[in-house]
Write a protein that holds these residues in place. Structure first.
Motif, short mmCIF file in Angstrom:
data_model
loop_
_atom_site.label_atom_id
_atom_site.label_comp_id
_atom_site.label_asym_id
_atom_site.label_seq_id
_atom_site.Cartn_x
_atom_site.Cartn_y
_atom_site.Cartn_z
N ASP A 1 0.86 -1.18 0.00
CA ASP A 1 0.00 0.00 0.00
C ASP A 1 0.90 1.22 0.00
O ASP A 1 1.88 1.29 0.75
N THR B 1 0.84 5.50 0.25
CA THR B 1 0.07 6.69 0.59
C THR B 1 0.94 7.92 0.35
O THR B 1 2.10 7.95 0.76
N ASP C 1 -3.25 10.90 -2.19
CA ASP C 1 -3.29 9.75 -3.09
C ASP C 1 -3.01 8.50 -2.27
O ASP C 1 -2.24 8.54 -1.31
N ARG C 2 -3.65 7.40 -2.66
CA ARG C 2 -3.43 6.12 -1.98
C ARG C 2 -3.82 5.01 -2.93
O ARG C 2 -4.83 5.10 -3.61
N TRP C 3 -3.01 3.93 -2.96
CA TRP C 3 -3.33 2.79 -3.80
C TRP C 3 -2.61 1.54 -3.30
O TRP C 3 -1.68 1.63 -2.52
N GLU C 4 -3.07 0.43 -3.80
CA GLU C 4 -2.44 -0.86 -3.53
C GLU C 4 -1.79 -1.35 -4.82
O GLU C 4 -2.32 -1.11 -5.91
N LEU C 5 -0.65 -2.00 -4.70
CA LEU C 5 -0.01 -2.56 -5.87
C LEU C 5 0.41 -3.98 -5.61
O LEU C 5 0.73 -4.35 -4.48
N LYS D 1 3.88 0.73 -12.65
CA LYS D 1 2.75 1.65 -12.54
C LYS D 1 2.90 2.56 -11.32
O LYS D 1 2.58 3.75 -11.38
N THR D 2 3.41 2.01 -10.23
CA THR D 2 3.57 2.82 -9.02
C THR D 2 4.65 3.88 -9.20
O THR D 2 4.47 5.03 -8.81
N ARG E 1 3.21 6.59 -11.22
CA ARG E 1 2.24 7.37 -10.44
C ARG E 1 2.96 8.29 -9.46
O ARG E 1 2.55 9.45 -9.28
#
Length: 97
Positions: free
Chosen positions: A13, A15, A25-29, A38-39, A42
């Motif tokens: 994760d 953040t 912004d926050r995401w899981e990869l 992709k991370t 980003r």
């Protein structure tokens, strides 16, 4: 900007917070080449990697290697430091766990 990377074996994760501590912004990869690519792309949208330090719960491994290669300074944080602070964060941690 502040970047926090919750490291794990299969997924991670990430953040991104601004200087005031607001989550922007926050995401899981997935722990895959595609997930890392992709991370990193980003993260570049948030600024120059040299100015985006990443706090992460490890000092070695593929995630750290990829971040360093992309130019991100790494701030390794012992996992117990996060656990010790949970009591201070209280309910706000529910958004992250």
């Amino acid at each position: 900007m502040f970047i926090g990377w919750d490291w794990a074996t299969e997924t991670h994760d990430v953040t991104v917070m601004d200087e005031s501590g607001k989550r922007i912004d926050r995401w899981e990869l997935a722990h895959t080449e595609e997930g890392f690519a992709k991370t990193l792309a980003r993260l570049r949208k948030h600024g120059d990697p040299a100015g985006l330090s990443v706090a992460i719960e490890t000092s070695k491994g593929l995630a750290v290697d990829r971040l360093l290669a992309a130019g991100h300074p790494i701030v390794p944080v012992h996992p117990n430091a996060f656990h010790a602070m949970r009591a201070r964060w209280g309910a706000s941690m529910s958004a992250y766990t």
